[in-house]
Design a protein around this motif. Structure first.
Motif, mmCIF file in Angstrom:
data_model
loop_
_atom_site.group_PDB
_atom_site.id
_atom_site.type_symbol
_atom_site.label_atom_id
_atom_site.label_comp_id
_atom_site.label_asym_id
_atom_site.label_seq_id
_atom_site.Cartn_x
_atom_site.Cartn_y
_atom_site.Cartn_z
ATOM 1 N N LEU A 23 0.606 -1.230 -0.182
ATOM 2 C CA LEU A 23 -0.677 0.012 0.089
ATOM 3 C C LEU A 23 0.767 1.417 -0.042
ATOM 4 C CD1 LEU A 23 -1.785 -1.398 2.904
ATOM 5 C CD2 LEU A 23 -2.842 -1.271 0.509
ATOM 6 N N THR A 24 0.665 2.064 -0.962
ATOM 7 C CA THR A 24 1.151 3.595 -0.722
ATOM 8 C C THR A 24 -0.159 4.397 -0.095
ATOM 9 O OG1 THR A 24 2.287 3.477 -2.712
ATOM 10 C CG2 THR A 24 2.217 5.782 -2.049
ATOM 11 N N ILE A 25 0.364 5.154 1.284
ATOM 12 C CA ILE A 25 0.158 5.411 2.231
ATOM 13 C C ILE A 25 -0.069 7.030 2.601
ATOM 14 C CG2 ILE A 25 -1.761 5.295 4.460
ATOM 15 C CD1 ILE A 25 -0.161 2.447 4.107
ATOM 16 N N GLU A 26 -1.111 8.259 2.909
ATOM 17 C CA GLU A 26 -1.012 9.289 2.893
ATOM 18 C C GLU A 26 -1.592 9.508 4.333
ATOM 19 O OE1 GLU A 26 -1.571 11.925 -1.052
ATOM 20 O OE2 GLU A 26 -2.976 12.192 0.377
ATOM 21 N N TYR A 27 -1.494 10.492 5.238
ATOM 22 C CA TYR A 27 -1.679 10.474 6.776
ATOM 23 C C TYR A 27 -0.951 11.950 7.240
ATOM 24 C CZ TYR A 27 2.156 7.664 8.554
ATOM 25 O OH TYR A 27 3.079 7.565 8.662
ATOM 26 N N ASP A 28 -2.344 12.409 7.828
ATOM 27 C CA ASP A 28 -2.434 13.815 8.535
ATOM 28 C C ASP A 28 -1.923 12.961 9.948
ATOM 29 O OD1 ASP A 28 -2.201 15.673 10.207
ATOM 30 O OD2 ASP A 28 -4.190 16.581 8.364
ATOM 31 N N GLY A 29 -0.568 13.434 10.019
ATOM 32 C CA GLY A 29 -0.314 12.880 11.589
ATOM 33 C C GLY A 29 -0.687 13.815 13.096
ATOM 34 N N SER A 30 -1.024 15.019 12.587
ATOM 35 C CA SER A 30 -1.799 15.461 13.876
ATOM 36 C C SER A 30 -2.454 15.106 14.225
ATOM 37 C CB SER A 30 -2.381 17.070 13.052
ATOM 38 O OG SER A 30 -3.300 17.031 12.450
ATOM 39 N N GLU A 31 -3.579 14.161 13.446
ATOM 40 C CA GLU A 31 -4.348 13.398 14.621
ATOM 41 C C GLU A 31 -3.910 11.914 15.038
ATOM 42 O OE1 GLU A 31 -8.174 12.993 13.340
ATOM 43 O OE2 GLU A 31 -7.580 15.694 12.123
ATOM 44 N N PHE A 32 -2.432 11.473 14.816
ATOM 45 C CA PHE A 32 -2.011 9.683 15.468
ATOM 46 C C PHE A 32 -0.656 10.743 16.506
ATOM 47 C CE2 PHE A 32 -4.795 9.437 11.704
ATOM 48 C CZ PHE A 32 -4.885 8.479 11.762
ATOM 49 N N SER A 33 -0.395 9.348 17.353
ATOM 50 C CA SER A 33 0.205 9.048 17.753
ATOM 51 C C SER A 33 1.502 8.803 17.342
ATOM 52 C CB SER A 33 0.380 9.091 18.938
ATOM 53 O OG SER A 33 -0.562 9.581 20.297
ATOM 54 N N GLY A 34 2.153 8.533 15.594
ATOM 55 C CA GLY A 34 2.793 8.439 15.065
ATOM 56 C C GLY A 34 2.744 6.986 14.386
ATOM 57 N N TRP A 35 3.129 6.903 13.177
ATOM 58 C CA TRP A 35 2.726 4.946 12.909
ATOM 59 C C TRP A 35 2.513 4.102 14.288
ATOM 60 C CZ3 TRP A 35 1.420 2.976 8.251
ATOM 61 C CH2 TRP A 35 1.689 1.686 8.231
ATOM 62 N N GLN A 36 3.244 3.486 14.402
ATOM 63 C CA GLN A 36 3.443 2.374 14.856
ATOM 64 C C GLN A 36 2.460 2.043 15.922
ATOM 65 O OE1 GLN A 36 7.079 1.580 17.041
ATOM 66 N NE2 GLN A 36 7.517 -0.812 16.243
ATOM 67 N N LYS A 37 1.608 1.161 15.742
ATOM 68 C CA LYS A 37 0.833 0.525 16.539
ATOM 69 C C LYS A 37 1.090 1.065 18.675
ATOM 70 C CE LYS A 37 -0.642 -3.544 16.976
ATOM 71 N NZ LYS A 37 -1.480 -4.910 16.036
ATOM 72 N N GLN A 38 0.732 1.012 19.261
ATOM 73 C CA GLN A 38 0.915 1.231 20.487
ATOM 74 C C GLN A 38 -0.693 1.086 21.189
ATOM 75 O OE1 GLN A 38 2.960 4.891 22.111
ATOM 76 N NE2 GLN A 38 3.521 5.387 19.721
ATOM 77 N N PRO A 39 -0.592 0.357 21.630
ATOM 78 C CA PRO A 39 -1.729 0.031 23.358
ATOM 79 C C PRO A 39 -2.545 1.187 23.462
ATOM 80 C CG PRO A 39 -0.093 -0.594 24.602
ATOM 81 C CD PRO A 39 0.493 0.291 23.376
ATOM 82 N N ASP A 40 -3.777 1.569 23.270
ATOM 83 C CA ASP A 40 -4.092 3.420 23.911
ATOM 84 C C ASP A 40 -3.718 4.577 23.170
ATOM 85 O OD1 ASP A 40 -5.548 1.083 26.102
ATOM 86 O OD2 ASP A 40 -3.499 1.583 27.536
ATOM 87 N N ARG A 41 -3.597 4.444 21.924
ATOM 88 C CA ARG A 41 -3.142 5.272 21.852
ATOM 89 C C ARG A 41 -3.617 5.793 20.673
ATOM 90 N NH1 ARG A 41 1.989 8.371 23.850
ATOM 91 N NH2 ARG A 41 1.502 8.866 25.562
ATOM 92 N N PRO A 42 -3.751 6.559 19.347
ATOM 93 C CA PRO A 42 -3.791 6.259 18.085
ATOM 94 C C PRO A 42 -3.427 6.202 17.146
ATOM 95 C CG PRO A 42 -4.552 8.635 18.640
ATOM 96 C CD PRO A 42 -3.908 7.809 20.212
ATOM 97 N N THR A 43 -2.602 5.815 16.588
ATOM 98 C CA THR A 43 -1.606 5.474 15.175
ATOM 99 C C THR A 43 -2.217 5.030 14.451
ATOM 100 O OG1 THR A 43 -0.872 3.118 15.664
ATOM 101 C CG2 THR A 43 0.101 4.544 17.567
ATOM 102 N N VAL A 44 -1.544 5.251 12.804
ATOM 103 C CA VAL A 44 -2.343 5.083 11.584
ATOM 104 C C VAL A 44 -1.502 3.660 11.491
ATOM 105 C CG1 VAL A 44 -1.134 5.542 9.131
ATOM 106 C CG2 VAL A 44 -0.796 7.237 11.200
ATOM 107 N N GLN A 45 -1.131 2.973 12.068
ATOM 108 C CA GLN A 45 -0.674 1.310 11.776
ATOM 109 C C GLN A 45 -2.134 0.323 13.220
ATOM 110 O OE1 GLN A 45 2.674 -1.165 13.877
ATOM 111 N NE2 GLN A 45 2.461 -1.801 12.397
ATOM 112 N N GLY A 46 -2.705 0.605 13.823
ATOM 113 C CA GLY A 46 -3.325 0.998 14.939
ATOM 114 C C GLY A 46 -4.564 0.841 13.837
ATOM 115 N N TYR A 47 -5.180 2.102 13.421
ATOM 116 C CA TYR A 47 -6.221 1.922 12.761
ATOM 117 C C TYR A 47 -6.230 1.812 11.616
ATOM 118 C CZ TYR A 47 -9.509 5.503 10.784
ATOM 119 O OH TYR A 47 -10.762 6.261 9.658
ATOM 120 N N LEU A 48 -5.208 1.799 10.891
ATOM 121 C CA LEU A 48 -5.598 0.396 9.408
ATOM 122 C C LEU A 48 -5.218 -0.910 9.495
ATOM 123 C CD1 LEU A 48 -2.983 2.527 7.338
ATOM 124 C CD2 LEU A 48 -5.547 2.256 6.712
#
Lengths: 267, 267
Positions: free
Chosen positions: B7-32
């Protein structure tokens, strides 16, 4: 000695549930009143010109308050902005709210009642591809828009008319729905979207709408109707009929809040 | 039959605690991963190319996953984007995440290990006045920047060097701090800020930094150092000494995350 201070305020509406103070919701008025009350060590009440809805932005909201503080008025914008950006705690972050200026006005001046009119700007991104970074700041319309049709249709509603067809329910009750639109200026800026492989041509459109007063959601319904005319969903020559119908259901859709900016207040 | 999908992915980082999945935080990886797992009705694990920090954006993040689903790969981006925008619930809202494309790759392809390099873009707004609407998307620098000095200094670090001076602590441990920067291209776009009364002249600056790999916070420290050279805080000719020192404390400040965009991954 008591002073009446008029603030010019910018804000990013995407972080607030609108201008007007509400319990348990982040609003611009609630936020600024708290900052001012803490700074001036007395209860400050702001009278704003326009109750912008959730998601709507401002480049030139006006709000006045009375105070007997002796911070020089010309220093006030800087002092408040430093607090908004967290300078006093040694931090620095750009704030979603900014005081553009602070000026003294006569004691009987009122930011809303003395206003002679306002200008709103509505921003549209007309391109095949969506731009996620603009999602809170522009209305994305994918279908090509016929700008000539939109400009002609806009011409029909400039002037003094009964704008009942362009009023949403749910606003403050008004004595009359007659308003004067001074001008609708439609500007466009064409550009090539470089990061899209197929060479999508994008167009940023701004509607500059000025008038002596606006009904609830009036600019958003005018914009939605002009977009419907631009895409051909509503025939151009229906614009006059829509005005004459004095019936909300005859006009087009309501454009979303996040494309709307309160740009200027006239006194 | 199992497929390996990139996948090629665009994201607005201001809504996430980064790419990498973390418990209890909104991350792009976790969301996708959640969206993909719900869609494909099996647990999906994404391998991303770059662990972007909180606030950092992407125009071209890459991530791969294996699956035996039979949605045609060329339909996948549209299907996922429709879910991200809430289409399946009859809603429509632009999402802070967008799938630009989905392509099939050989089963042994790995989005991170097979990457030959990356390009980052760092965006700076160089103007007297702050722009609140850009606060999550550009680094605001108020002091005038000497672009010629910045370009000359950037030239010193293009090529293969030990970039230890430009590595923040706290990243993944690396075998070597030698990296190759292919190019640093500094673009500028001068414009007049119309809504500011005193005719402030603004300048948007983009640093396009491409290389075979990057240390932790490397682009942000390079940018901060170039800004310090542009404002005169660090003399231009110190750039070589900073490289040779192999010591983080000799370089300039770390530019904030919100100006940084992961633009491209090379294979």
């Amino acid at each position: 000695m008591e002073k009446n201070i008029l603030l010019t305020i910018e804000y990013d509406g995407s972080e607030f549930s609108g201008w007007q103070k509400q319990p348990d919701r982040p609003t611009v008025q609630g936020y600024l009143e708290k900052v001012l009350s803490d700074l001036l060590k007395r209860e400050i009440a702001l009278s704003g010109t326009s109750r912008t809805d959730a998601g709507v932005h401002a480049r030139g909201q006006k709000a006045s308050f009375r105070t007997d503080i002796n911070i020089p008025t010309e220093r006030l914008a800087l002092v408040i902005n430093n607090i908004l950006c967290g300078h006093e705690k040694g931090a620095f972050a750009l704030s979603p709210v900014k005081i553009v200026s602070a000026e003294e006005r006569p004691l009987d001046f009122h930011a809303r009642f003395d206003s002679k009119g306002k200008k709103y700007i509505y921003r549209i991104r007309n391109s095949k591809e969506t731009d996620i970074f603009m999602r809170n700041y522009m209305y994305h319309v994918a279908a090509p828009l016929d700008m000539d049709a939109m400009k002609t249709a806009a011409g029909y509603i400039v002037g003094t008319h009964d704008f009942k067809s362009f009023e949403a329910s749910g606003g403050t009750p008004r004595e009359t729905t007659v308003r004067t639109i001074f001008d609708i200026d439609i500007k466009e800026n064409i550009y090539r979207i470089d990061n899209v492989n197929d060479g999508d041509i994008g167009r940023d459109i701004e509607l500059h709408v000025s008038g002596d007063g606006f009904l609830y959601n009036m600019v958003r319904i005018i914009t939605g109707t002009l977009v419907d005319i631009g895409t051909g969903r509503i025939p151009l020559y229906d614009m006059k009929k829509i005005l004459e119908a004095k019936n909300r259901s005859k006009a087009g859709h309501t454009a979303p809040p996040y494309g709307l900016y309160l740009a200027e207040v006239y006194y």
